[in-house]
Design a protein around this motif. Structure first.
Motif, PDB file in Angstrom:
ATOM      1  N   LEU A  60       0.859  -1.160  -0.092  1.00  0.00           N
ATOM      2  CA  LEU A  60       0.020  -0.021  -0.068  1.00  0.00           C
ATOM      3  C   LEU A  60       0.900   1.284   0.072  1.00  0.00           C
ATOM      4  CD1 LEU A  60      -2.573   1.541   0.173  1.00  0.00           C
ATOM      5  CD2 LEU A  60      -2.738   1.043   2.646  1.00  0.00           C
ATOM      6  N   GLY A  61       1.905   1.177   0.931  1.00  0.00           N
ATOM      7  CA  GLY A  61       2.890   2.449   0.741  1.00  0.00           C
ATOM      8  C   GLY A  61       3.341   2.593  -0.658  1.00  0.00           C
ATOM      9  N   GLN A  62       3.939   1.365  -1.264  1.00  0.00           N
ATOM     10  CA  GLN A  62       4.633   1.531  -2.515  1.00  0.00           C
ATOM     11  C   GLN A  62       3.440   2.036  -3.540  1.00  0.00           C
ATOM     12  OE1 GLN A  62       7.485  -0.267  -3.533  1.00  0.00           O
ATOM     13  NE2 GLN A  62       7.239   1.050  -5.250  1.00  0.00           N
ATOM     14  N   LEU A  63       2.175   1.635  -3.574  1.00  0.00           N
ATOM     15  CA  LEU A  63       1.253   2.278  -4.319  1.00  0.00           C
ATOM     16  C   LEU A  63       1.310   3.774  -3.946  1.00  0.00           C
ATOM     17  CD1 LEU A  63      -1.497  -0.519  -4.202  1.00  0.00           C
ATOM     18  CD2 LEU A  63      -0.135   0.002  -6.222  1.00  0.00           C
ATOM     19  N   LEU A  64       1.071   4.198  -2.997  1.00  0.00           N
ATOM     20  CA  LEU A  64       0.903   5.680  -2.654  1.00  0.00           C
ATOM     21  C   LEU A  64       2.055   6.451  -3.049  1.00  0.00           C
ATOM     22  CD1 LEU A  64      -0.519   5.285   0.987  1.00  0.00           C
ATOM     23  CD2 LEU A  64      -1.746   6.244  -1.043  1.00  0.00           C
ATOM     24  N   ILE A  65       3.314   5.910  -2.859  1.00  0.00           N
ATOM     25  CA  ILE A  65       4.551   6.519  -3.430  1.00  0.00           C
ATOM     26  C   ILE A  65       4.703   6.815  -4.834  1.00  0.00           C
ATOM     27  CG2 ILE A  65       7.004   6.320  -3.306  1.00  0.00           C
ATOM     28  CD1 ILE A  65       6.921   5.541  -0.605  1.00  0.00           C
ATOM     29  N   ASP A  66       4.153   5.486  -5.578  1.00  0.00           N
ATOM     30  CA  ASP A  66       4.236   5.480  -7.055  1.00  0.00           C
ATOM     31  C   ASP A  66       3.246   6.631  -7.403  1.00  0.00           C
ATOM     32  OD1 ASP A  66       5.951   3.608  -6.947  1.00  0.00           O
ATOM     33  OD2 ASP A  66       4.526   1.918  -7.356  1.00  0.00           O
ATOM     34  N   ARG A  67       2.080   6.676  -6.916  1.00  0.00           N
ATOM     35  CA  ARG A  67       1.092   7.868  -7.261  1.00  0.00           C
ATOM     36  C   ARG A  67       1.678   9.062  -7.223  1.00  0.00           C
ATOM     37  NH1 ARG A  67      -2.838   8.440 -10.564  1.00  0.00           N
ATOM     38  NH2 ARG A  67      -4.665   7.538  -9.541  1.00  0.00           N
ATOM     39  N   ALA A  68       2.408   9.434  -6.072  1.00  0.00           N
ATOM     40  CA  ALA A  68       2.867  10.586  -5.699  1.00  0.00           C
ATOM     41  C   ALA A  68       4.182  10.923  -6.610  1.00  0.00           C
ATOM     42  CB  ALA A  68       3.459  10.975  -4.256  1.00  0.00           C
ATOM     43  N   LEU A  69       4.950  10.139  -6.820  1.00  0.00           N
ATOM     44  CA  LEU A  69       5.959  10.318  -8.026  1.00  0.00           C
ATOM     45  C   LEU A  69       5.323  10.393  -9.519  1.00  0.00           C
ATOM     46  CD1 LEU A  69       8.900   9.799  -8.354  1.00  0.00           C
ATOM     47  CD2 LEU A  69       8.740   7.633  -8.798  1.00  0.00           C
ATOM     48  N   GLU A  70       4.219   9.852  -9.822  1.00  0.00           N
ATOM     49  CA  GLU A  70       3.696  10.063 -10.992  1.00  0.00           C
ATOM     50  C   GLU A  70       2.954  11.651 -11.120  1.00  0.00           C
ATOM     51  OE1 GLU A  70       2.609   9.635 -14.865  1.00  0.00           O
ATOM     52  OE2 GLU A  70       3.798   8.166 -13.666  1.00  0.00           O
ATOM     53  N   GLN A  71       2.649  12.180 -10.099  1.00  0.00           N
ATOM     54  CA  GLN A  71       2.271  13.544  -9.754  1.00  0.00           C
ATOM     55  C   GLN A  71       3.268  14.483 -10.137  1.00  0.00           C
ATOM     56  OE1 GLN A  71      -0.439  13.674  -6.336  1.00  0.00           O
ATOM     57  NE2 GLN A  71      -1.798  12.612  -7.369  1.00  0.00           N
ATOM     58  N   VAL A  72       4.660  14.033  -9.391  1.00  0.00           N
ATOM     59  CA  VAL A  72       5.713  14.850  -9.272  1.00  0.00           C
ATOM     60  C   VAL A  72       6.361  14.960 -10.757  1.00  0.00           C
ATOM     61  CG1 VAL A  72       7.810  15.142  -8.429  1.00  0.00           C
ATOM     62  CG2 VAL A  72       6.088  14.646  -6.793  1.00  0.00           C
ATOM     63  N   SER A  73       6.557  13.704 -11.350  1.00  0.00           N
ATOM     64  CA  SER A  73       7.357  13.370 -12.613  1.00  0.00           C
ATOM     65  C   SER A  73       6.415  12.455 -13.423  1.00  0.00           C
ATOM     66  CB  SER A  73       8.588  12.879 -12.248  1.00  0.00           C
ATOM     67  OG  SER A  73       9.435  12.769 -13.504  1.00  0.00           O
ATOM     68  N   PRO A  74       5.569  12.919 -14.111  1.00  0.00           N
ATOM     69  CA  PRO A  74       4.692  12.179 -14.991  1.00  0.00           C
ATOM     70  C   PRO A  74       5.302  11.461 -16.231  1.00  0.00           C
ATOM     71  CG  PRO A  74       3.539  14.466 -14.721  1.00  0.00           C
ATOM     72  CD  PRO A  74       5.138  14.499 -14.194  1.00  0.00           C
ATOM     73  N   SER A  75       4.925  10.184 -16.337  1.00  0.00           N
ATOM     74  CA  SER A  75       5.712   9.480 -17.629  1.00  0.00           C
ATOM     75  C   SER A  75       5.431  10.084 -18.590  1.00  0.00           C
ATOM     76  CB  SER A  75       5.293   7.971 -17.257  1.00  0.00           C
ATOM     77  OG  SER A  75       3.946   8.193 -17.639  1.00  0.00           O
ATOM     78  N   PRO A  76       6.026   9.974 -19.645  1.00  0.00           N
ATOM     79  CA  PRO A  76       5.789  10.637 -21.090  1.00  0.00           C
ATOM     80  C   PRO A  76       4.510  10.173 -21.568  1.00  0.00           C
ATOM     81  CG  PRO A  76       8.057   9.852 -20.940  1.00  0.00           C
ATOM     82  CD  PRO A  76       7.422   9.254 -19.785  1.00  0.00           C
ATOM     83  N   GLU A  77       4.176   8.822 -21.424  1.00  0.00           N
ATOM     84  CA  GLU A  77       2.872   8.277 -22.137  1.00  0.00           C
ATOM     85  C   GLU A  77       1.495   8.601 -21.440  1.00  0.00           C
ATOM     86  OE1 GLU A  77       4.807   5.419 -19.440  1.00  0.00           O
ATOM     87  OE2 GLU A  77       5.277   6.153 -21.181  1.00  0.00           O
ATOM     88  N   ALA A  78       1.722   9.354 -20.370  1.00  0.00           N
ATOM     89  CA  ALA A  78       0.514   9.873 -19.554  1.00  0.00           C
ATOM     90  C   ALA A  78       0.052  11.086 -20.021  1.00  0.00           C
ATOM     91  CB  ALA A  78       0.665  10.207 -17.947  1.00  0.00           C
TER      92      ALA A  78
END
Length: 78
Positions: A60-78
């Protein structure tokens, strides 16, 4: 050893950017997830249930961090 010196055993540089902190937290939780999964199956049923509960909290912590990371540095395909 005084209490103040032992509290600084592990520190995080205050100059690290958010993305670096999130990536390292994600990698740490990923390692914890793998360790607890592997260990869980060497334990008896009641201890295994506890270890798998810890593993689920790490996931769960991993999922939360991954979501925060996506918001800070979105992947090019997003």
């Amino acid at each position: 050893m005084s209490k103040s010196s032992s509290s600084n055993l592990f520190t995080v540089s205050p100059h690290q950017d958010t993305e670096t902190l999130l990536v390292n937290a994600s990698e740490t939780l990923s390692s914890l997830n793998a360790l607890t999964c592997n260990l869980a199956f060497d334990l008896d049923a009641s201890q295994r249930a506890i270890m798998l509960g810890i593993q689920q909290m790490a996931e769960l912590g991993q999922l939360l961090i991954d979501r925060a990371l996506e918001q800070v540095s979105p992947s090019p395909e997003a």
